[in-house]
Write a protein that holds these residues in place. Structure first.
Motif, PDB file in Angstrom:
ATOM      1  N   ARG A  37      30.119  50.963  38.720  1.00  0.00           N
ATOM      2  CA  ARG A  37      30.196  50.818  36.890  1.00  0.00           C
ATOM      3  C   ARG A  37      29.291  51.479  37.365  1.00  0.00           C
ATOM      4  N   GLU A  38      28.134  50.197  37.215  1.00  0.00           N
ATOM      5  CA  GLU A  38      26.821  49.986  36.597  1.00  0.00           C
ATOM      6  C   GLU A  38      26.287  51.173  36.687  1.00  0.00           C
ATOM      7  N   PRO A  44      30.453  50.109  29.114  1.00  0.00           N
ATOM      8  CA  PRO A  44      31.330  48.821  29.073  1.00  0.00           C
ATOM      9  C   PRO A  44      32.509  47.870  30.363  1.00  0.00           C
ATOM     10  N   LEU A  45      32.626  48.946  31.472  1.00  0.00           N
ATOM     11  CA  LEU A  45      33.526  48.931  32.646  1.00  0.00           C
ATOM     12  C   LEU A  45      32.716  48.003  32.794  1.00  0.00           C
ATOM     13  N   ALA A  46      31.242  47.989  33.391  1.00  0.00           N
ATOM     14  CA  ALA A  46      30.559  47.287  33.973  1.00  0.00           C
ATOM     15  C   ALA A  46      29.897  45.413  33.597  1.00  0.00           C
ATOM     16  N   GLY A  75      23.579  48.840  25.247  1.00  0.00           N
ATOM     17  CA  GLY A  75      23.698  48.329  23.539  1.00  0.00           C
ATOM     18  C   GLY A  75      23.798  47.508  23.348  1.00  0.00           C
ATOM     19  N   LYS A  76      24.090  45.728  24.108  1.00  0.00           N
ATOM     20  CA  LYS A  76      24.513  44.862  23.861  1.00  0.00           C
ATOM     21  C   LYS A  76      23.159  43.807  23.543  1.00  0.00           C
TER      22      LYS A  76
END
Length: 249
Positions: A37-38, A44-46, A75-76
């Protein structure tokens, strides 16, 4: 492949690993999927997967670092700083690992806090040099170069990027060399040396094209478009920005 900037190859390998992970333990399956996922930029999934694994093993430094990196890229960055703060509480030597400082530097970069980025990157270099972790030193020197340039001190920034480029060259990391070259180009752009900035950006772009690193190709193209704009060729700049946008998309 991911470390060398071959984004498509890295994503393809990660997908294959994910498809073959059915017989692994739950922990291993989650790690394989998290990596997939990354590398597929499914942030979001990663983040959810790495948060789950780190929740199961809160004393595992590697899992915490993966979570923080995904949070910053997704983005966090403020969440990443919280994750890294928890890693600092791990017993020595885990809590003093220079990679925590490196990820902190990345998070501050995403937040646009260049003074904090510079401080964290400087700490990373100091710790990594003691350990002989050359690639970590190079990565942190790029962070120092970027933050110093963002703070308007291009002449101080440039040697940091030059040093990082030499380290990457010594180990054959062409993607790292190209990133350093692109950063150096920006210091010349900041000083008004458009010719040298363009030459270096074209050099970096050539390597990114060879490695298939489309995200970095977009960055180099946008930097070249900046130069073209400053040269007064607005049509050429528009075409450059459009090409960069296509790669980012």
């Amino acid at each position: 492949w991911g470390g060398l900037g071959y984004d498509k190859m890295a994503s393809d390998e990660a997908k294959t690993a994910f498809e073959l992970s059915g017989n692994l333990s739950r922990e291993e399956r989650l790690l394989v999927e998290g990596q997939y996922r990354e590398l597929s930029k499914q942030w979001p999934l990663a983040i959810d997967i790495y948060r789950m694994v780190f929740g199961f093993f809160p004393d595992n430094l590697e899992y915490g670092l993966r979570l923080a990196a995904a949070q910053s890229s997704g983005g966090k960055p403020q969440d990443a700083l919280s994750t890294l703060a928890s890693l600092r509480k791990l017993p020595s030597p885990l809590g003093a690992d220079p990679r925590i400082d490196r990820e902190e530097s990345q998070a501050f970069n995403f937040l646009g806090d260049y003074k904090q980025q510079l401080a964290a990157a400087s700490t990373t270099v100091q710790k990594a040099e003691v350990r002989g972790a050359r690639l970590l030193v190079a990565s942190a020197q790029l962070g120092k170069c970027y933050s110093l340039a963002a703070l308007g001190t291009n002449k101080e920034a440039r040697p940091q990027c030059e040093s990082a480029k030499q380290i990457y060259a010594s180990v054959g990391d062409r993607n790292g060399m190209a990133i350093a070259t692109d950063f150096i180009a920006q210091t010349f752009f900041g000083d008004g040396n458009l010719a040298e900035s363009k030459r270096l950006d074209q050099e970096a772009l050539g390597i990114f094209r060879q490695t298939g690193n489309r995200r970095r190709m977009g960055t180099a193209l946008s930097h070249l478009a900046n130069v073209t704009w400053q040269e007064g060729d607005l049509d050429g700049a528009l075409k450059g920005y459009a090409a960069a946008l296509a790669h980012f998309q």
